[in-house]
Write a protein that holds these residues in place. Structure first.
Motif, PDB file in Angstrom:
ATOM      1  N   TRP A 158      15.508 -14.754  -3.627  1.00  0.00           N
ATOM      2  CA  TRP A 158      16.322 -13.968  -4.560  1.00  0.00           C
ATOM      3  C   TRP A 158      16.090 -12.461  -4.460  1.00  0.00           C
ATOM      4  O   TRP A 158      16.862 -11.687  -5.021  1.00  0.00           O
ATOM      5  CB  TRP A 158      16.084 -14.401  -6.000  1.00  0.00           C
ATOM      6  CG  TRP A 158      14.640 -14.449  -6.459  1.00  0.00           C
ATOM      7  CD1 TRP A 158      13.847 -15.541  -6.535  1.00  0.00           C
ATOM      8  CD2 TRP A 158      13.835 -13.341  -6.923  1.00  0.00           C
ATOM      9  NE1 TRP A 158      12.591 -15.203  -7.002  1.00  0.00           N
ATOM     10  CE2 TRP A 158      12.556 -13.857  -7.250  1.00  0.00           C
ATOM     11  CE3 TRP A 158      14.060 -11.983  -7.083  1.00  0.00           C
ATOM     12  CZ2 TRP A 158      11.515 -13.076  -7.731  1.00  0.00           C
ATOM     13  CZ3 TRP A 158      13.026 -11.173  -7.566  1.00  0.00           C
ATOM     14  CH2 TRP A 158      11.770 -11.727  -7.888  1.00  0.00           C
ATOM     15  N   GLU A 172      11.836  -8.099   1.620  1.00  0.00           N
ATOM     16  CA  GLU A 172      11.616  -9.455   1.127  1.00  0.00           C
ATOM     17  C   GLU A 172      10.276 -10.020   1.597  1.00  0.00           C
ATOM     18  O   GLU A 172       9.615 -10.768   0.863  1.00  0.00           O
ATOM     19  CB  GLU A 172      12.768 -10.369   1.541  1.00  0.00           C
ATOM     20  CG  GLU A 172      12.881 -10.664   3.012  1.00  0.00           C
ATOM     21  CD  GLU A 172      14.036 -11.602   3.327  1.00  0.00           C
ATOM     22  OE1 GLU A 172      14.886 -11.807   2.442  1.00  0.00           O
ATOM     23  OE2 GLU A 172      14.088 -12.126   4.466  1.00  0.00           O
ATOM     24  N   LEU A 178      25.264 -10.360   2.977  1.00  0.00           N
ATOM     25  CA  LEU A 178      25.955  -9.675   1.884  1.00  0.00           C
ATOM     26  C   LEU A 178      25.094  -8.595   1.238  1.00  0.00           C
ATOM     27  O   LEU A 178      25.559  -7.465   1.036  1.00  0.00           O
ATOM     28  CB  LEU A 178      26.426 -10.702   0.848  1.00  0.00           C
ATOM     29  CG  LEU A 178      27.462 -11.716   1.336  1.00  0.00           C
ATOM     30  CD1 LEU A 178      27.854 -12.650   0.196  1.00  0.00           C
ATOM     31  CD2 LEU A 178      28.687 -11.009   1.886  1.00  0.00           C
ATOM     32  N   PRO A 179      23.832  -8.875   0.874  1.00  0.00           N
ATOM     33  CA  PRO A 179      23.005  -7.781   0.341  1.00  0.00           C
ATOM     34  C   PRO A 179      22.814  -6.644   1.335  1.00  0.00           C
ATOM     35  O   PRO A 179      22.723  -5.478   0.932  1.00  0.00           O
ATOM     36  CB  PRO A 179      21.667  -8.485   0.037  1.00  0.00           C
ATOM     37  CG  PRO A 179      21.991  -9.916  -0.112  1.00  0.00           C
ATOM     38  CD  PRO A 179      23.132 -10.163   0.823  1.00  0.00           C
ATOM     39  N   ALA A 181      16.577 -10.177  -2.117  1.00  0.00           N
ATOM     40  CA  ALA A 181      17.676  -9.400  -1.532  1.00  0.00           C
ATOM     41  C   ALA A 181      18.833  -9.255  -2.499  1.00  0.00           C
ATOM     42  O   ALA A 181      19.452  -8.184  -2.595  1.00  0.00           O
ATOM     43  CB  ALA A 181      18.143 -10.064  -0.243  1.00  0.00           C
ATOM     44  N   TYR A 182      19.125 -10.307  -3.266  1.00  0.00           N
ATOM     45  CA  TYR A 182      20.274 -10.277  -4.168  1.00  0.00           C
ATOM     46  C   TYR A 182      19.997  -9.413  -5.402  1.00  0.00           C
ATOM     47  O   TYR A 182      20.897  -8.730  -5.906  1.00  0.00           O
ATOM     48  CB  TYR A 182      20.648 -11.697  -4.569  1.00  0.00           C
ATOM     49  CG  TYR A 182      20.982 -12.556  -3.373  1.00  0.00           C
ATOM     50  CD1 TYR A 182      22.214 -12.465  -2.737  1.00  0.00           C
ATOM     51  CD2 TYR A 182      20.039 -13.421  -2.827  1.00  0.00           C
ATOM     52  CE1 TYR A 182      22.515 -13.223  -1.625  1.00  0.00           C
ATOM     53  CE2 TYR A 182      20.325 -14.182  -1.711  1.00  0.00           C
ATOM     54  CZ  TYR A 182      21.561 -14.075  -1.106  1.00  0.00           C
ATOM     55  OH  TYR A 182      21.841 -14.824   0.009  1.00  0.00           O
ATOM     56  N   ALA A 238      20.333  -5.907  -4.185  1.00  0.00           N
ATOM     57  CA  ALA A 238      21.753  -5.588  -4.044  1.00  0.00           C
ATOM     58  C   ALA A 238      22.401  -5.344  -5.404  1.00  0.00           C
ATOM     59  O   ALA A 238      23.254  -4.457  -5.545  1.00  0.00           O
ATOM     60  CB  ALA A 238      22.470  -6.726  -3.325  1.00  0.00           C
ATOM     61  N   LEU A 239      22.005  -6.113  -6.410  1.00  0.00           N
ATOM     62  CA  LEU A 239      22.543  -5.918  -7.761  1.00  0.00           C
ATOM     63  C   LEU A 239      22.195  -4.535  -8.292  1.00  0.00           C
ATOM     64  O   LEU A 239      23.045  -3.858  -8.901  1.00  0.00           O
ATOM     65  CB  LEU A 239      21.998  -7.005  -8.690  1.00  0.00           C
ATOM     66  CG  LEU A 239      22.418  -6.916 -10.164  1.00  0.00           C
ATOM     67  CD1 LEU A 239      23.927  -7.040 -10.300  1.00  0.00           C
ATOM     68  CD2 LEU A 239      21.719  -8.007 -10.976  1.00  0.00           C
ATOM     69  N   LEU A 279      25.442 -15.360   3.929  1.00  0.00           N
ATOM     70  CA  LEU A 279      25.104 -15.002   2.555  1.00  0.00           C
ATOM     71  C   LEU A 279      23.986 -13.975   2.509  1.00  0.00           C
ATOM     72  O   LEU A 279      23.955 -13.128   1.621  1.00  0.00           O
ATOM     73  CB  LEU A 279      24.701 -16.260   1.772  1.00  0.00           C
ATOM     74  CG  LEU A 279      25.788 -17.331   1.621  1.00  0.00           C
ATOM     75  CD1 LEU A 279      25.260 -18.524   0.840  1.00  0.00           C
ATOM     76  CD2 LEU A 279      27.027 -16.749   0.945  1.00  0.00           C
ATOM     77  N   LYS A 280      23.051 -14.044   3.478  1.00  0.00           N
ATOM     78  CA  LYS A 280      21.986 -13.048   3.504  1.00  0.00           C
ATOM     79  C   LYS A 280      22.493 -11.701   4.001  1.00  0.00           C
ATOM     80  O   LYS A 280      21.875 -10.672   3.746  1.00  0.00           O
ATOM     81  CB  LYS A 280      20.840 -13.581   4.385  1.00  0.00           C
ATOM     82  CG  LYS A 280      19.528 -12.830   4.242  1.00  0.00           C
ATOM     83  CD  LYS A 280      19.110 -12.687   2.801  1.00  0.00           C
ATOM     84  CE  LYS A 280      18.113 -13.647   2.279  1.00  0.00           C
ATOM     85  NZ  LYS A 280      17.003 -14.081   2.967  1.00  0.00           N
TER      86      LYS A 280
END
Length: 328
Positions: A302, A284, A259-260, A304-305, A308-309, A256-257
């Motif tokens: 949060w 981060e 993905l960003p 990284a996400y 990425a957004l 999951l990490k």
């Protein structure tokens, strides 16, 4: 030099080391996506499965011991040996190659030319199957993984290098070794991709499957090769993370990490995975150091996400990804 600045340098270095490990996980995604157009959701579980298998082989654990004992009424759990780490790693690499062949033969070969969402769902099913298989084979308890890498605070760095500033850096030996090994593997993969016959074939398949077939490149061979390499990358990532925090089923969440990292670097770029990993790792850590105290902390969960957004909104192809324009 002010203590705050020196502590910031320590945070920066730790972020770089974490970023290299993130990039290592992301590389597994990039390799498979480049060769087959499949986003492999199972990459994190492959790291978990590889680490579980390595521990089981090294400790001489009998696979499926619980099922065998329940069926036959026996009490057999171990073969009675403890193999060296090198032998265990070699045997585990063999297991991951066999797994790659099985995945290609039993699953991916039958899904050629299917929609991307179908391929993605297949990898989700593969992830849960492998997680359950790992549980049945080796058990669900947390396992200690020791492959001989030094651990603990690096006293040489503390005393020899940074004490000139009156400040000791707290850097774990394992983090240093993990960073060096991951960096070597990343460079090796880049050299393989650019300068070997198989690497050029992989890039040809990534560019155009039909053109690659027309010049005699075997798609089956390339897909088995790339899944094998991704399995090896997963094994290295599993060793590094498993040695640090133990081999447990939460290890699969490292995907999951990644993905960003992919969203920043681009899904088809090996250099992008490296740069994206470093940006996420350093970003981060520094964000937690500088901004975290102002917002109550826990920003590493949060940051990284959110980053990425922002990339998805303003540059969806990432830093190094290809911008695809479709004309109708």
């Amino acid at each position: 030099m002010p203590d705050q600045l020196l502590f910031g340098m320590e945070v920066f270095l730790n972020g770089l080391m974490a970023g290299v490990l993130y990039a290592l996980v992301a590389l597994g995604f990039v390799l498979i996506y480049k060769a087959s157009g499949i986003f492999n959701y199972a990459q994190g579980v492959m790291a978990l499965f590889a680490a579980l298998t390595l521990v089981g082989i090294m400790e001489g654990q009998v696979p499926f011991a619980h099922l065998i004992n329940a069926a036959l009424g026996t009490e057999v759990h171990h073969f009675g040996w403890h193999l060296p780490a090198f032998v265990g790693i070699v045997l585990t690499v063999g297991v991951m190659v066999v797994l790659a062949w099985l995945v290609n033969t039993l699953i991916m070969k039958h899904l050629v030319n299917q929609e991307p969402i179908i391929l993605f769902m297949a990898t989700i099913g593969l992830a849960y199957f492998m997680e359950g298989l790992g549980d049945l084979m080796w058990g669900a308890d947390i396992k200690k993984l020791d492959v001989g890498l030094p651990q603990g605070i690096n006293s040489a760095i503390d005393k020899a290098t940074f004490d000139m500033f009156g400040y000791g850096f707290f850097i774990d030996n394992l983090d240093i070794w993990a960073t060096v090994i991951a960096a070597i593997l990343v460079v090796a993969l880049m050299i393989f991709s650019q300068y070997t016959k198989q690497g050029r074939a992989l890039r040809a398949v990534a560019d155009d499957h039909q053109a690659a077939l027309s010049v005699g490149i075997s798609l089956n061979f390339i897909w088995v090769l790339v899944w094998s390499i991704a399995g090896f990358v997963a094994l290295v990532a599993g060793i590094m993370w498993g040695a640090k925090s133990g081999v447990q089923f939460s290890l699969s969440l490292i995907a999951l990490k990644a993905l960003p990292v992919l969203m920043l670097g681009g899904f088809t770029s090996i250099p992008g995975a490296i740069v994206g990993g470093l940006i996420i790792g350093v970003g981060e850590k520094l964000f937690e150091f500088l901004i975290g105290p102002m917002v109550g902390g826990a920003t590493e969960n949060w940051f990284a996400y959110v980053l990425a957004l922002l990339f998805l909104v303003f540059r969806p192809q990432g830093l190094f990804g290809e911008k695809i324009i479709e004309r109708v």
